[in-house]
Scaffold this motif. Sequence first.
Motif, short mmCIF file in Angstrom:
data_model
loop_
_atom_site.label_atom_id
_atom_site.label_comp_id
_atom_site.label_asym_id
_atom_site.label_seq_id
_atom_site.Cartn_x
_atom_site.Cartn_y
_atom_site.Cartn_z
N GLY A 100 30.85 -4.68 22.55
CA GLY A 100 30.61 -3.26 22.31
C GLY A 100 30.69 -2.87 20.85
N VAL A 101 30.36 -3.80 19.97
CA VAL A 101 30.53 -3.58 18.53
C VAL A 101 29.18 -3.59 17.81
CG1 VAL A 101 31.50 -4.56 16.40
CG2 VAL A 101 32.85 -4.57 18.52
N ALA A 102 28.97 -2.57 16.99
CA ALA A 102 27.84 -2.56 16.06
C ALA A 102 28.29 -3.33 14.83
CB ALA A 102 27.46 -1.13 15.71
N VAL A 103 27.82 -4.56 14.70
CA VAL A 103 28.34 -5.48 13.68
C VAL A 103 27.88 -5.08 12.29
CG1 VAL A 103 28.40 -7.88 12.92
CG2 VAL A 103 28.46 -7.34 15.37
N TRP A 104 26.59 -4.77 12.15
CA TRP A 104 26.06 -4.46 10.82
C TRP A 104 24.69 -3.80 10.95
CZ3 TRP A 104 21.58 -6.55 8.47
CH2 TRP A 104 21.42 -6.25 7.10
N SER A 105 24.41 -2.86 10.06
CA SER A 105 23.09 -2.24 9.99
C SER A 105 22.74 -1.99 8.54
CB SER A 105 23.05 -0.93 10.76
OG SER A 105 21.86 -0.22 10.48
N ALA A 106 21.57 -2.49 8.11
CA ALA A 106 21.13 -2.28 6.74
C ALA A 106 20.87 -0.81 6.47
CB ALA A 106 19.86 -3.09 6.47
N ASN A 107 20.31 -0.11 7.45
CA ASN A 107 19.95 1.30 7.25
C ASN A 107 21.14 2.24 7.40
OD1 ASN A 107 17.16 1.08 6.68
ND2 ASN A 107 16.72 0.75 8.84
N LEU A 108 22.03 1.96 8.34
CA LEU A 108 23.14 2.87 8.62
C LEU A 108 24.44 2.44 7.94
CD1 LEU A 108 22.38 3.60 12.38
CD2 LEU A 108 21.70 4.89 10.35
N ARG A 109 24.46 1.24 7.38
CA ARG A 109 25.53 0.75 6.50
C ARG A 109 26.91 0.68 7.19
NH1 ARG A 109 23.19 4.68 3.42
NH2 ARG A 109 25.12 5.86 3.14
N TRP A 110 26.91 0.45 8.50
CA TRP A 110 28.20 0.27 9.14
C TRP A 110 28.49 -1.21 9.34
CZ3 TRP A 110 26.07 3.63 13.61
CH2 TRP A 110 25.15 2.91 14.37
N ARG A 111 29.73 -1.53 9.50
CA ARG A 111 30.16 -2.91 9.76
C ARG A 111 31.28 -2.90 10.80
NH1 ARG A 111 28.40 -7.02 6.59
NH2 ARG A 111 27.27 -6.45 4.69
N ASP A 112 31.13 -3.76 11.80
CA ASP A 112 32.16 -3.96 12.83
C ASP A 112 32.66 -2.64 13.42
OD1 ASP A 112 32.05 -6.76 12.46
OD2 ASP A 112 33.35 -6.59 10.71
N LEU A 113 31.72 -1.82 13.84
CA LEU A 113 32.05 -0.51 14.40
C LEU A 113 32.19 -0.62 15.92
CD1 LEU A 113 32.30 2.61 13.96
CD2 LEU A 113 29.84 2.71 14.40
N PRO A 114 33.37 -0.33 16.50
CA PRO A 114 33.55 -0.42 17.97
C PRO A 114 32.96 0.81 18.66
CG PRO A 114 35.58 0.31 16.95
CD PRO A 114 34.61 0.06 15.81
N LEU A 115 31.65 0.95 18.58
CA LEU A 115 31.01 2.19 18.99
C LEU A 115 31.12 2.44 20.49
CD1 LEU A 115 29.47 4.64 18.04
CD2 LEU A 115 27.35 3.33 18.23
N ARG A 116 31.00 1.37 21.29
CA ARG A 116 31.09 1.58 22.74
C ARG A 116 32.44 2.19 23.11
NH1 ARG A 116 31.03 -3.62 26.17
NH2 ARG A 116 33.21 -3.62 25.53
N ALA A 117 33.51 1.68 22.52
CA ALA A 117 34.84 2.20 22.83
C ALA A 117 35.00 3.64 22.37
CB ALA A 117 35.91 1.32 22.17
N LEU A 118 34.42 3.97 21.21
CA LEU A 118 34.52 5.34 20.70
C LEU A 118 33.80 6.33 21.62
CD1 LEU A 118 33.92 4.65 16.90
CD2 LEU A 118 36.10 5.23 18.02
N VAL A 119 32.61 5.95 22.08
CA VAL A 119 31.87 6.83 22.98
C VAL A 119 32.58 6.92 24.33
CG1 VAL A 119 29.68 7.18 24.19
CG2 VAL A 119 29.67 6.38 21.83
N ALA A 120 33.06 5.79 24.83
CA ALA A 120 33.74 5.79 26.13
C ALA A 120 35.01 6.64 26.09
CB ALA A 120 34.08 4.36 26.54
#
Length: 419
Positions: free
Chosen positions: A193-213
């Motif tokens: 459930g982790v957004a590891v990296w995005s060139a456009n959005l500049r995030w790294r290792d973001l536990p996004l699924r847990a945050l939304v849940a």
Amino acid sequence: MNRQAEQPPLAADWRVAEERASDARPTAASIPDTSISGEPDPSQPTSGRPELRATTSGDATSREPLVNDVAPREAASRLREPGGPPVPGTPGSHRSASGAAAGRGGTGGTAAGPTCVIALDVGGTIIKGGLVGPGGDFLHTERRPTGRDGGPEAVTERIVGFADDLRATAEGLGLTPRAAGVVVPGIVDAGAGVAVWSANLRWRDLPLRALVAERLGLPVAFDHDVRAGGLAEGRIGAARGSGNFLFLPLGTGVAGAFVVDGRPYAGAQGRAGEIGHIVVRPGGAPCGCGAHGCLEAEMSGPAVARRYAEAVPGAHATAAEVVARVGAGDPVATQVWHEAVAVLADGLLIALALLDTDLIVIGGGLSRAGETLIAPLRTIMLERATVQHVPHIEAAALGDDAGCHGAALLAWDAVEVAR
């Protein structure tokens, strides 16, 4: 070639009987427009608009869900055992260990009224959201700017806040949300459930699924936006009936989803399909990944606009406007477009040399160019192909909304796993 004409009749509901699931793959209309360039085209929220009719099995699909089939019966039966653990790699394993996220909304269990799921497709420029009923209708759709100029923390809050607002909208419409589906660009670890990296959005290792849940208190299915789009095009779009195809959205960024034997292929680390970061013009334009001359830096909505501005100093035109000028016979726009399409052809030939597919589906905002894109692309690929077989190429049936359709499908799959 009309692939849609070859398909069986529509089914009435996503959760049809297991024995009918692989035989009923309906068509779908898309959510409201955005521009070819991928820039936001804000529109008023809409509700009550039936836009998606889809069919899937009551069985769980795998973490790389089957596009044109259902998961093995024994895996499904294991998932349905009371108290039994989810099968690794299925949508059930995308959720928290407890099987449903904790939070103020509870588990979204039994519903007294009509139910829905929340679907969010996070793009480099806009976030597309919707509420989707069990029969596949988009009951409400909405778009908001991603706000990437504010940095990754601001983008994260926009995503979580948007999901929460959609939950409130659902409740205001008398609907009970059962789950959410969130799909994002970049490198994704869907299992964690982790957004590891995005060139456009500049995030790294973001536990996004847990945050939304945590905010929603609902099960959340989480995956890569392009693989989700490939899932949707395979189940209900242009690739129905094709077990092996490449789905390639072209918009603010560029990425691909290889569907192999009916499954979107994520790779060992969830990094398969990052076609946008193939270097096609060494020493070319700088890319957000740190390299130069990547496909994304040379052939995306912003790249086409930049190329035109370089060719006509002082000019400001979106990719959509460049395409319109090609149609009007503008020689400069035509040259810029030809060079951009040639870049895409070279990138696709590299991809086809690695994984031979029988179909390429072009999606994203640039797919709106239609034959202005596809006809020269096919011609250049045929001219330059060596060992590669150039397959059939067509525009996505779901346009630049395939990711949101896929998010909805994944969310309903999660509901089935939780039953």
